[in-house]
Design a protein around this motif. Structure first.
Motif, PDB file in Angstrom:
ATOM      1  N   UNK A  21       0.901  -1.250  -0.068  1.00  0.00           N
ATOM      2  CA  UNK A  21      -0.121  -0.187  -0.029  1.00  0.00           C
ATOM      3  C   UNK A  21       0.592   0.951   0.189  1.00  0.00           C
ATOM      4  N   UNK A  22       0.921   1.965  -1.287  1.00  0.00           N
ATOM      5  CA  UNK A  22       1.701   4.082  -1.926  1.00  0.00           C
ATOM      6  C   UNK A  22       1.568   3.954   0.132  1.00  0.00           C
ATOM      7  N   UNK A  23      -0.123   4.597   0.366  1.00  0.00           N
ATOM      8  CA  UNK A  23      -0.169   5.108   1.740  1.00  0.00           C
ATOM      9  C   UNK A  23       0.448   4.777   3.233  1.00  0.00           C
ATOM     10  N   UNK A  82      -5.848  -5.481  -2.205  1.00  0.00           N
ATOM     11  CA  UNK A  82      -7.009  -6.792  -2.868  1.00  0.00           C
ATOM     12  C   UNK A  82      -8.252  -6.146  -3.181  1.00  0.00           C
ATOM     13  N   UNK A  83      -8.649  -4.973  -2.742  1.00  0.00           N
ATOM     14  CA  UNK A  83      -9.615  -4.265  -3.402  1.00  0.00           C
ATOM     15  C   UNK A  83     -10.188  -4.348  -5.071  1.00  0.00           C
ATOM     16  N   UNK A 174      -6.660  -9.394   3.687  1.00  0.00           N
ATOM     17  CA  UNK A 174      -7.456  -7.170   3.551  1.00  0.00           C
ATOM     18  C   UNK A 174      -5.781  -6.927   3.805  1.00  0.00           C
ATOM     19  N   UNK A 175      -6.397  -5.827   4.349  1.00  0.00           N
ATOM     20  CA  UNK A 175      -5.570  -4.444   4.102  1.00  0.00           C
ATOM     21  C   UNK A 175      -5.817  -3.516   6.054  1.00  0.00           C
ATOM     22  N   UNK A 176      -7.080  -3.536   5.411  1.00  0.00           N
ATOM     23  CA  UNK A 176      -8.043  -3.180   7.017  1.00  0.00           C
ATOM     24  C   UNK A 176      -8.093  -4.080   8.135  1.00  0.00           C
TER      25      UNK A 176
END
Length: 439
Positions: A21-23, A82-83, A174-176
Motif C-alpha cells: 500500500x503506497x499510503x 485486494x480491493x 486484506x489491508x483493513x
C-alpha cells in the motif's frame, strides 16, 4: 538479543510479513497489521524474520516476495492490495509468484455479489453492473488456493507453493485491520497453513519491567549474569526502553525454566527496588488494581502534560470506578481560579516548583472530592527553560489522606518525550503512594 551469550534454541519456523500500500509506505497511514501479525505468529511458535512495506507497484511486490523466498522462509503473510481497483494486484502477483493460474471462482463471485447487494440498494445512482464488474476481479484467485470468506468484500487466500518444489506458503489478507484480524484465525486453521508450520516450537515468553535503570546498566547486568554461570545460552533476551521504563523480554523453550528463574533472581538481586513488575503487568494496570482494591478515587491537575495523565488514567476499561476528573491548568490564572493555587505562592516560587505541584495535587483532590490528587507542572520545551529550571525540569506531587510524595526531576528528550515520560513518573509516584510511601 543480549550481548552476553548467544541463544542456541532449535531452528525456528520463520515467516515474513509483506505489507502493501503506497499510503502505508508514504506514511499517510500507519502500519498496524505488521506488528499485530508478528505477535500472532510468535504465539504459534513462528519467528518473524522481516516485515517489509512496499507500495502498489507490481515490480516492488515481486522483488519483496523473491527476497523472502530466497531467505528460506516457510510462510509469507501479505496484507493489502485486494480491493476492486486497478492497483490492487496482490492476488495476481502472488499467483504468478507461486506459479498458479488465475481463475474465476463462481461461488466466490456470487458471495461477493450478495455482500454488495445492500450497498447497491442504498445508493440507487450506482451502476450495478459496473460495481459488480469492478469487484469480479476479487473473485479471480490462484488455482489450488484455499479461499477465506470475506469479512468486507475482499476474500483472503492461502496459496501453497508451486507443485513439486519446496517454497513458502503465502497467506494473502486484506489491508483493513477490522477485516484482517477476524480472517487470521480462519487462515491458521487451514491445512496448507498447518503444513507450513510443522515443527514450530511454542516458546514460553516472560517479561519484567523496571523503572529508574538505564539500558546500559541492564546490558552490564546480563554480562555479569553470564560470568556468574546463568545459562543465558538457553534464553533469548531483548530489552526495550518505552515511556521511560525498561522492558526485559525473555523467550525460551520448554525445559529452560530453571535458567530463566536464575536470570530473574540475578536481576532482582541487583535491581530489586527498580523492578516494579515481575509478571509483565504495566504500571497502568497496577495503579488501576491498587485504586480498586483500596476503594479510592483519583483526580489530576496538569500543566505541562496538557491532559495526557488524565488520558492515560482513563485508557483502561472500567476507569470510571476510580477516576473522577482532571483540570488542565496551563496558565497561572487557571491554576489560581480552577484549582485554587494561591497567586502569592506562584509569585514567590514560580509556577514550575514542587510547592505549586503540591498545591495542584491538593487542589485537584479538593475540587473533585477525590481520595488521591496528582499535580504536574514543568518546562516541556523547546523554549521557556532557564539555568535554574531548564527544559525537561518537571515537578510532581501526589497527595492522599495519609500523606504525600513530592518530587522534581530532570527528564531527557524533546517536548513530546518530556510530556510522555512525565506521565510515567506520575504513575509510579501514584503507585508508591498507594503502597504506603510518603515524604
Amino acid at each position: 538479543m543480549n550481548d552476553a551469550a548467544v541463544f542456541t534454541g532449535h531452528a525456528a519456523v520463520r515467516a515474513g510479513i509483506l505489507v502493501t500500500g503506497t499510503e502505508v509506505l508514504t506514511g499517510i497511514i500507519s502500519d498496524r497489521n505488521g506488528p499485530w501479525l508478528s505477535e500472532q505468529l510468535r504465539d504459534l511458535g513462528v519467528d518473524v524474520a522481516m516485515i517489509c512495506v512496499v507500495g502498489d507497484r507490481p515490480d516492488d511486490l515481486r522483488f519483496a516476495l523473491k527476497e523472502m523466498a530466497g531467505a528460506g522462509l516457510a510462510l509469507i503473510i501479505t496484507s493489502g492490495g485486494l480491493g476492486p481497483t486497478a492497483d490492487d494486484l496482490t492476488a495476481e502477483i502472488v499467483g504468478e509468484f507461486c506459479a498458479r493460474e488465475m481463475v474465476l471462482d463462481a461461488p466466490l463471485e456470487a458471495r461477493i455479489g450478495e455482500i454488495l447487494a445492500p450497498m447497491i440498494a442504498r445508493w440507487p445512482g450506482l451502476d450495478p453492473d459496473a460495481v459488480l464488474a469492478a469487484n469480479r476481479k476479487q473473485a479471480v484467485v490462484p488455482t489450488g488456493s484455499t479461499i477465506l470468506d470475506p469479512v468486507g468484500t475482499a476474500p483472503g487466500l492461502v496459496v501453497p507453493w508451486r507443485d513439486g518444489s519446496a517454497g513458502p506458503t503465502v497467506v494473502v489478507l486484506p489491508g483493513p485491520p477490522r477485516e484482517l484480524q477476524p480472517m487470521w484465525q480462519t487462515a491458521t486453521a487451514t491445512e496448507a497453513f498447518q503444513r507450513a508450520i510443522v515443527g514450530a516450537v511454542v516458546y514460553q515468553r516472560e517479561m519484567v519491567r523496571l523503572f529508574g535503570v538505564p539500558e546500559s546498566e541492564i546490558a552490564n547486568t546480563l554480562r555479569e549474569a553470564d560470568k556468574a554461570g546463568v545459562s543465558l545460552h538457553e534464553l533469548e533476551i531483548t530489552t526495550c526502553l518505552r515511556r521511560g521504563e525498561l522492558e526485559i523480554s525473555t523467550r525460551f523453550e520448554p525445559g529452560a525454566e530453571p535458567a530463566y528463574a536464575a536470570l530473574l533472581a540475578f536481576i532482582e538481586s541487583r535491581h530489586g527496588r527498580q523492578m516494579f513488575s515481575r509478571d509483565g503487568s504495566t504500571i497502568d494496570q497496577q495503579v488501576a488494581g491498587l485504586l480498586r482494591s483500596a476503594g479510592l478515587t483519583v483526580a489530576v491537575a496538569e500543566s505541562c502534560t496538557g491532559g495526557l495523565l488524565a488520558g492515560r488514567l482513563t485508557e483502561l476499561a472500567g476507569s470510571s470506578a476510580y477516576f473522577l476528573g482532571g483540570v488542565v491548568a496551563y496558565s497561572n490564572a487557571a491554576k489560581a481560579s480552577l484549582v485554587g493555587v494561591e497567586t502569592a505562592l506562584i509569585d514567590s516560587v514560580g509556577a514550575v516548583s514542587v510547592e505549586v505541584a503540591r498545591a495542584l495535587a491538593d487542589g485537584a483532590r479538593a475540587r473533585f472530592d477525590a481520595g488521591v490528587g496528582v499535580g504536574i507542572t514543568g518546562v516541556a520545551g523547546p523554549g521557556g527553560g532557564t539555568a535554574e529550571k531548564p527544559v525537561g525540569f518537571v515537578c510532581f506531587s501526589v497527595t492522599g489522606a495519609d500523606g504525600a510524595l513530592t518530587r522534581s526531576v530532570q527528564l531527557p528528550g524533546g517536548r513530546s518525550d518530556v510530556r510522555d515520560r512525565s506521565t510515567t513518573v506520575a504513575m509510579h509516584m501514584l503507585a508508591r503512594l498507594l503502597h504506603g510511601e510518603h515524604d
